[in-house]
Design an enzyme around this catalytic site. Structure first.
Site, PDB file in Angstrom:
ATOM      1  N   LEU A  32       0.919  -1.232  -0.101  1.00 17.60           N
ATOM      2  CA  LEU A  32       0.057   0.144   0.116  1.00 17.60           C
ATOM      3  C   LEU A  32       0.970   1.144   0.027  1.00 17.60           C
ATOM      4  O   LEU A  32       1.919   1.414   0.682  1.00 17.60           O
ATOM      5  CB  LEU A  32      -0.889   0.024   1.091  1.00 17.60           C
ATOM      6  CG  LEU A  32      -1.836  -1.079   1.352  1.00 17.60           C
ATOM      7  CD1 LEU A  32      -2.941  -0.885   2.529  1.00 17.60           C
ATOM      8  CD2 LEU A  32      -2.658  -1.527   0.400  1.00 17.60           C
ATOM      9  N   ASP A  33       0.411   2.304  -0.570  1.00 12.65           N
ATOM     10  CA  ASP A  33       1.038   3.488  -0.437  1.00 12.65           C
ATOM     11  C   ASP A  33       1.308   3.991   0.791  1.00 12.65           C
ATOM     12  O   ASP A  33       0.219   3.582   1.724  1.00 12.65           O
ATOM     13  CB  ASP A  33       0.278   4.545  -1.406  1.00 12.65           C
ATOM     14  CG  ASP A  33       0.246   4.222  -2.914  1.00 12.65           C
ATOM     15  OD1 ASP A  33       0.966   3.444  -3.344  1.00 12.65           O
ATOM     16  OD2 ASP A  33      -0.681   4.769  -3.518  1.00 12.65           O
ATOM     17  N   ARG A  34       2.170   4.902   1.151  1.00 11.80           N
ATOM     18  CA  ARG A  34       2.471   5.265   2.509  1.00 11.80           C
ATOM     19  C   ARG A  34       1.316   5.753   3.174  1.00 11.80           C
ATOM     20  O   ARG A  34       0.971   5.421   4.581  1.00 11.80           O
ATOM     21  CB  ARG A  34       3.538   6.169   2.724  1.00 11.80           C
ATOM     22  CG  ARG A  34       3.899   6.791   4.077  1.00 11.80           C
ATOM     23  CD  ARG A  34       5.012   7.800   4.079  1.00 11.80           C
ATOM     24  NE  ARG A  34       6.382   7.170   3.720  1.00 11.80           N
ATOM     25  CZ  ARG A  34       6.926   7.306   4.950  1.00 11.80           C
ATOM     26  NH1 ARG A  34       6.951   7.709   5.878  1.00 11.80           N
ATOM     27  NH2 ARG A  34       8.388   6.910   4.592  1.00 11.80           N
TER      28      ARG A  34
END
Length: 218
Positions: free
Chosen positions: A50-52
């Site tokens: 997942l993106d940060r």
């Protein structure tokens, strides 16, 4: 305080908080994987990333064979991935399918969106439907058909419905904690050993007032 959703000798799945990277990146900040490896007392292999600023379901394989089996499922698109997104501007229709062509800009770490195929682009497809609305915001369910860099963020922005807090893709204001209101909600995959279909669900952040207000529609 890890929010563990499933674990056995092959796999562990957790609900990742927003604003923490799944794996170590160029910032050098502590990564979520490091926390989970400390808990498991063994090295792990990230199956999905997942993106940060995104919260939600992250799956780690405990063995290389489990990693290989799960990666193949992602490759052949047999993994079901469902997200929740909060937007301020409603899409034109309450449900639909979005197809775009994306090109990743490495220097700026974002995806540029095209309506037609261009050299160096990849086809991106999502399905969305409106689950409910508050006075200011709307909750969308997103089914991820392809897995491209920043796909949901870029495609929603392309139709004028950027994710709340996602200033990189056009939302007006950032969230205080540098999160965005995009959450990996559900995932379904075949267990790498037994073949049993595993279905998991992660609740959105409870402490967030917007997620809490829209939670009634889940």
């Amino acid at each position: 305080m890890l929010d563990i959703l499933y674990k056995d000798h092959q796999v562990i799945a957790l609900n990742k908080p927003a604003a923490i990277a799944v794996q170590t990146d160029k910032t050098g900040d502590p990564a979520f994987q490091e926390q989970v490896e400390a808990y498991c007392k063994q090295p792990l292999h990230a199956v999905n990333r997942l993106d940060r600023p995104v919260s939600g379901l992250v799956v780690f394989a405990k063995t290389k064979s489990a990693m290989t089996a799960l990666t193949e499922q992602f490759r052949n698109r047999s993994v079901e991935k469902t997200y929740l997104a909060v937007v301020q501007e409603l899409p034109a229709e309450p449900e639909g399918t979005l197809v775009h062509f994306l090109r990743k800009n490495e220097a700026k770490n974002l995806a540029k969106v095209y309506t037609e195929e261009q050299p160096g682009t990849e086809r991106a497809e999502i399905r969305y439907r409106l689950l409910g609305s508050s006075e200011r915001y709307h909750l969308l369910e997103i089914q991820l058909i392809t897995g491209r860099h920043h796909q949901i963020r870029a495609q929603l922005a392309a139709i004028g419905s950027p994710v709340k807090g996602d200033v990189k893709y056009g939302f007006r204001r950032s969230n205080r904690d540098r999160s965005i209101h995009l959450h990996a909600w559900r995932i379904a995959f075949d267990h790498p050993v037994s073949g049993e279909r595993i279905r998991l669900e992660a609740l959105p952040p409870k402490e967030d007032a917007v997620w809490k207000a829209l939670g009634a529609f889940l």
